[in-house]
Motif scaffolding. Structure first.
Motif, short mmCIF file in Angstrom:
data_model
loop_
_atom_site.label_atom_id
_atom_site.label_comp_id
_atom_site.label_asym_id
_atom_site.label_seq_id
_atom_site.Cartn_x
_atom_site.Cartn_y
_atom_site.Cartn_z
N ARG A 48 -22.80 31.70 52.75
CA ARG A 48 -23.90 32.62 52.99
C ARG A 48 -24.89 32.44 51.85
NH1 ARG A 48 -23.24 39.10 53.63
NH2 ARG A 48 -22.84 38.96 51.40
N LYS A 51 -23.97 29.96 49.19
CA LYS A 51 -22.79 30.19 48.36
C LYS A 51 -21.55 30.23 49.25
CE LYS A 51 -22.25 33.97 45.65
NZ LYS A 51 -22.61 35.07 44.73
N VAL A 52 -20.44 29.63 48.78
CA VAL A 52 -19.20 29.71 49.55
C VAL A 52 -18.62 31.11 49.38
CG1 VAL A 52 -16.90 28.77 49.87
CG2 VAL A 52 -18.77 27.25 49.25
N VAL A 53 -18.55 31.86 50.48
CA VAL A 53 -18.07 33.24 50.36
C VAL A 53 -16.68 33.41 50.96
CG1 VAL A 53 -20.35 34.29 50.30
CG2 VAL A 53 -19.25 33.87 52.51
N GLN A 60 -9.66 37.98 52.39
CA GLN A 60 -10.09 38.37 51.06
C GLN A 60 -10.16 39.89 50.99
OE1 GLN A 60 -14.57 37.95 50.32
NE2 GLN A 60 -14.17 36.23 51.68
N PRO A 61 -10.07 40.44 49.77
CA PRO A 61 -10.09 41.90 49.67
C PRO A 61 -11.53 42.42 49.73
CG PRO A 61 -9.85 40.92 47.50
CD PRO A 61 -9.91 39.78 48.47
N PHE A 62 -11.70 43.58 50.30
CA PHE A 62 -13.01 44.23 50.29
C PHE A 62 -12.82 45.58 49.63
CE2 PHE A 62 -13.15 41.19 53.68
CZ PHE A 62 -14.41 40.62 53.56
N ALA A 63 -13.43 45.76 48.46
CA ALA A 63 -13.18 46.97 47.68
C ALA A 63 -14.05 48.13 48.13
CB ALA A 63 -13.40 46.67 46.20
N TYR A 67 -17.34 48.39 53.66
CA TYR A 67 -16.79 47.24 54.39
C TYR A 67 -15.47 47.61 55.05
CZ TYR A 67 -20.11 44.14 52.07
OH TYR A 67 -21.24 43.52 51.66
N SER B 239 -16.56 32.88 46.19
CA SER B 239 -16.92 34.18 45.61
C SER B 239 -16.78 35.23 46.68
CB SER B 239 -18.37 34.18 45.13
OG SER B 239 -18.72 32.94 44.60
N TRP B 240 -16.13 36.32 46.33
CA TRP B 240 -15.90 37.35 47.32
C TRP B 240 -17.15 38.19 47.56
CZ3 TRP B 240 -10.63 38.71 44.78
CH2 TRP B 240 -9.65 37.83 45.28
N ILE B 241 -17.27 38.72 48.76
CA ILE B 241 -18.43 39.52 49.13
C ILE B 241 -18.39 40.88 48.47
CG2 ILE B 241 -19.44 40.73 51.09
CD1 ILE B 241 -18.74 38.36 52.79
N SER B 242 -17.21 41.46 48.41
CA SER B 242 -17.10 42.81 47.86
C SER B 242 -16.04 42.81 46.77
CB SER B 242 -16.72 43.79 48.98
OG SER B 242 -16.37 45.04 48.44
N PRO B 243 -16.45 42.34 45.55
CA PRO B 243 -15.45 42.15 44.49
C PRO B 243 -14.80 43.46 44.09
CG PRO B 243 -17.62 41.29 43.87
CD PRO B 243 -17.82 42.09 45.11
#
Lengths: 199, 611
Positions: A48, A51-53, A60-63, A67, B239-243
């Motif tokens: 996106r 950038k590789v997301v 992956q975690p969403f804090a 989200y 890179s994570w979207i929501s670190p």
């Protein structure tokens, strides 16, 4: 035949098979794979804004409460460590399992105190890989109220979005229904960005 | 016509078993229609592919492969000439056994050295250090014996080079060794009054060239199309979207994503009933098994070769019904176990009772016990896979067996304890089952007071001695090793869960090692010196302690005359015989292991029901 009759064939064939099945075979699979399926062969990475997301296939975690959250993950030293897959290996009678599930329930409830629905089991248990990219549609729907509130969106719109990402079992028979959390969240972000300003 | 009758009879038997099973749990919607259909589709696919493949393998074993051979014959000839092997020199059983042992011993040495020099060798983008001596030894024995027990975590321990040049190679060679030994046993049954069993080197070359390599190549490409990775590039960073704010730097912003030449290894890992994962999570890892479709095809691949070899056997003894009888025996033991496991895992988790959790299966979720399972597979495909991978000696996993409910986890353990003969390993499953066939033949012979015969060969004292070794060696290894391990601190300190579950972890580990399955109740910390060494020894004994008596048996059978079947000959393709064979297998398994099972999963299960 002498006493060492097995020696020459052993050395020659072990050498040749190492070359054939250990070098030529994997390299030719790699060559064909890169020509025919370059994206998959390199990990189905998602970009996106250059950038590789993440990857289509790796969770992956969403804090942030705005989200949809992924399942808990048992990888170490941090959740969703895609360099070291792992399950919790907690046995079915281990009190630590119940304790962790209670903590997760508390965290989900704290983030959305008004939602008193029972929580889908997959949202409070860890996966076998620790990298599960999916949650069940039920687990996504459970989170709609929190996400909608955090983003100031109508819950119906978010629910609709969830349903567009529901994947039914392949061939109508094999596997379980699932939602890709990364795809859903990316769509959520772009939906908000594309929202016509209402002023 | 007889074939149809036999198949029909076996199907009705299966149905009866299933109905009995349903009747035993009245008032429950046992297993949903969809789960039942999944099992049916799975078995149908395996059977449909296994029949033609089995007939093809028969031609490979006996040296007639017209189409492929035209292309690959020069390769075969060149390889054998280089190795100094003359195609038409047949070996007696001792030479065959020595060749197998020397070749596999050399395989252990090579794989050990490759690992120990890992840090000095290229294609190690993660700059991983060389594994310790005992771990490298354990892994080397594990892959050579077709066990693929993994006391290490793939992506953080072994370089791309070692995975390709070491592990992938032994995936091929251990599978080929199993098939070669089976080929020798079949020749022993078919041939008369000779001392020879064929040539191990010729068998090895033909099996790799004509069966394993082409199948793996096609399967690997299919897997890549589904999303399995195949590259020599180093791990990319994402890179994570929501670190997350709460954890360390790396985990807060993103992660490295482990890649590798995975598809080429997964293809042979499944086809060769090896089961060793490229990654720690094995086929639960989305890069090893990304979709329900890749999952189905990997499950088919797990049973494919062991199932095919039943039909190979039928073709070789010129009586298809014999192969069908063996295949039916395997199915009759497999299907009820799979359905039971599916049912157990779909139940609400008893430890989580009373919490505000939705456990119920619906159109929107799998429900059931989801701890240690992937959402895309749900509980059905996890339980079905667990049964298949332990019935066959694959040992690859798509869920965490350690977190199955007590009776759900007992199913894979039980399948292993039966001795890896319900499909079993490629080659090894069928030669193990044939040992039980001889026991059944002996029992039937004793009942009517006739000398037991199998396919025209008289079964005498020497044969029964070898059969006893084949059955007793792995069983004794499991029980003795488990007893030792739970009596010493090095053994008990490594368990990952309290109570009877910890005992089950140890029992599972040695069952898996001595029967060359390789799957694990992952909670056991198996990389200490005690477990790496004892498990390596168990794997070696379980593999070659069986192969040598099997070859001796083959040698002894080959020397005998064939007596034509008479009026009093026991037909070994009938439903009655299949029933007797199933009875023998269950009886031996139950008598040997029920006390141990009672101490582990059964006690754990009862602890839920009684406060």
């Amino acid at each position: 035949m002498n006493r060492f009759y097995a020696l020459r064939p052993t050395l020659v064939l072990l050498g040749i098979f190492t070359l054939l099945t250990g070098v030529i075979y994997p390299l030719s699979v790699t060559a064909v794979a890169h020509a025919a399926f370059p994206k998959q062969a390199h990990g189905s990475l998602v970009q996106r804004d250059g950038k590789v997301v993440g990857s289509d296939l790796i969770g992956q975690p969403f804090a942030d409460p705005k989200y949809f959250w992924s399942r808990p993950s048992a990888t170490t030293p941090f959740e969703y460590n895609a360099g070291s897959s792992s399950a919790s290996n907690l046995g079915p009678s281990n009190p630590a399992l119940r304790q962790r599930v209670e903590e997760r329930i508390a965290a989900l409830r704290a983030a959305d105190p008004e939602n008193l629905d029972p929580i889908p089991i997959d949202l409070v248990t860890t996966s076998a890989s620790g990298l599960d990219p999916h949650i069940s549609p039920a687990a996504a729907l459970y989170q709609v109220s929190r996400v909608a509130k955090a983003r100031g969106l109508a819950p119906d719109r978010v629910t609709q979005l969830v349903y567009t990402f529901v994947k039914r079992p392949a061939l109508g028979l094999l596997g379980a229904p699932h939602v890709n959390v990364l795809h859903l969240n990316l769509a959520l972000d772009s939906m908000v960005e594309n929202q016509p300003s209402t002023k | 016509m007889d074939t149809l009758v036999a198949a029909g009879a076996v199907l009705s038997l299966l149905l009866l078993v299933y109905l009995f099973f349903c009747a035993a749990f009245p008032g429950e919607t046992l297993v949903s229609l969809q789960s039942n259909l999944t099992v049916v589709v799975y078995i149908a696919l395996v059977t449909a592919l296994a029949i033609p493949l089995g007939l093809y393998i028969h031609r490979v074993f006996f040296g007639e492969v017209p189409v492929v051979r035209r292309v690959l014959d020069p390769v075969e000839t060149a390889l054998l000439r280089l190795a100094g092997v003359q195609k038409d020199t047949a070996m007696d059983w001792k030479k065959y056994a020595v060749s197998v042992l020397v070749f596999n011993g050399a395989g252990v040495v090579l794989l050990y050295l490759l690992q120990r020099f890992q840090s000095n060798l290229p294609l190690n983008p993660g700059q991983l250090p060389s594994p310790s001596r005992s771990l490298a030894f354990n892994t080397a024995v594990s892959f050579v014996t077709n066990t693929n027990w993994q006391a290490y975590s793939g992506e953080t321990t072994l370089s791309y080079l070692v995975q390709m040049l070491g592990l992938t190679v032994q995936n091929f060679l251990s599978a080929a060794t199993g098939m070669a030994v089976l080929a020798a046993l079949i020749r022993g049954i078919v041939q008369k009054q000779t001392s020879t069993l064929g040539n191990f080197w010729v068998d090895l070359v033909r099996i790799v060239l004509y069966v394993l390599l082409p199948l793996s190549f096609l399967f690997a490409l299919f897997l890549v199309a589904n999303g399995v990775v195949q590259t020599l590039d180093p791990s990319p960073l994402t890179s994570w979207i929501s670190p997350s704010p709460s954890v360390g730097e790396m985990g807060a912003t993103g992660t490295g994503v482990a890649l590798g030449p995975v598809a080429s290894q997964v293809a042979i890992k499944q086809l060769g009933t090896n089961g060793g994962g490229f990654f720690n999570a094995n086929s639960a890892h989305p890069f090893e098994n990304p979709t329900a479709l890749s999952n189905l095809l990997q499950m088919v691949a797990i049973l494919l070769l062991p199932a095919s070899l039943c039909f190979t056997f039928g073709a070789a003894v010129k009586d298809k019904r014999q192969g069908i009888a063996l295949f039916s025996t395997m199915l009759a033991l497999f299907v009820p176990a799979a359905l039971y496991c599916i049912w157990v895992e779909s139940q609400p988790h008893p430890l989580l009772a009373g919490l505000p959790i939705d456990h119920t299966a619906s159109q929107l979720m799998s429900g059931g016990n989801m701890e240690g399972k992937e959402v895309r597979f749900g509980t059905d495909l996890s339980a079905l896979w667990a049964t298949a991978t332990t019935a066959a000696s694959s040992g690859s996993v798509n869920a965490s067996h350690d977190s199955f409910l007590p009776m759900g986890g007992m199913v894979p353990l039980w399948m292993i304890l039966l001795g890896e003969i319900v499909f079993g390993g490629v080659g090894s499953g069928l030669y193990g089952l044939l040992a039980y066939v001889l026991v059944a033949v002996l029992l039937a012979g004793l009942m009517v007071g006739r000398t037991p015969e199998y396919l025209g060969k008289k079964i005498e004292a020497f044969e029964m001695k070898m059969v006893s070794l084949v059955i007793l060696i792995p069983a004794c290894t499991v029980l003795v090793a488990t007893a030792v391990a739970v009596s010493i601190p090095q053994g008990t300190s490594a368990v990952g869960n309290p109570g009877p579950h910890g005992f089950t972890e140890v029992l599972y580990a040695f069952a898996s090692a001595a029967n060359n399955n390789g799957s694990a109740f992952g909670g056991l910390t198996a990389n200490g010196t005690f477990y790496t060494t004892s498990i390596a020894i168990a794997m070696w004994i379980g593999r070659f302690g069986v192969i040598v008596p099997v070859l001796a048996l083959a040698g002894s059978l080959a020397k005998k005359k064939t007596t034509p079947p008479g009026l009093g000959t026991l037909p070994t393709h009938s439903t009655l015989f299949v029933g007797l064979l199933i009875g023998v297998i269950l009886l031996v398994g139950a008598l040997t292991f029920i006390p141990a099972l009672a101490l582990g999963p059964v006690v754990e299960h009862l602890s839920f029901t009684s406060p």
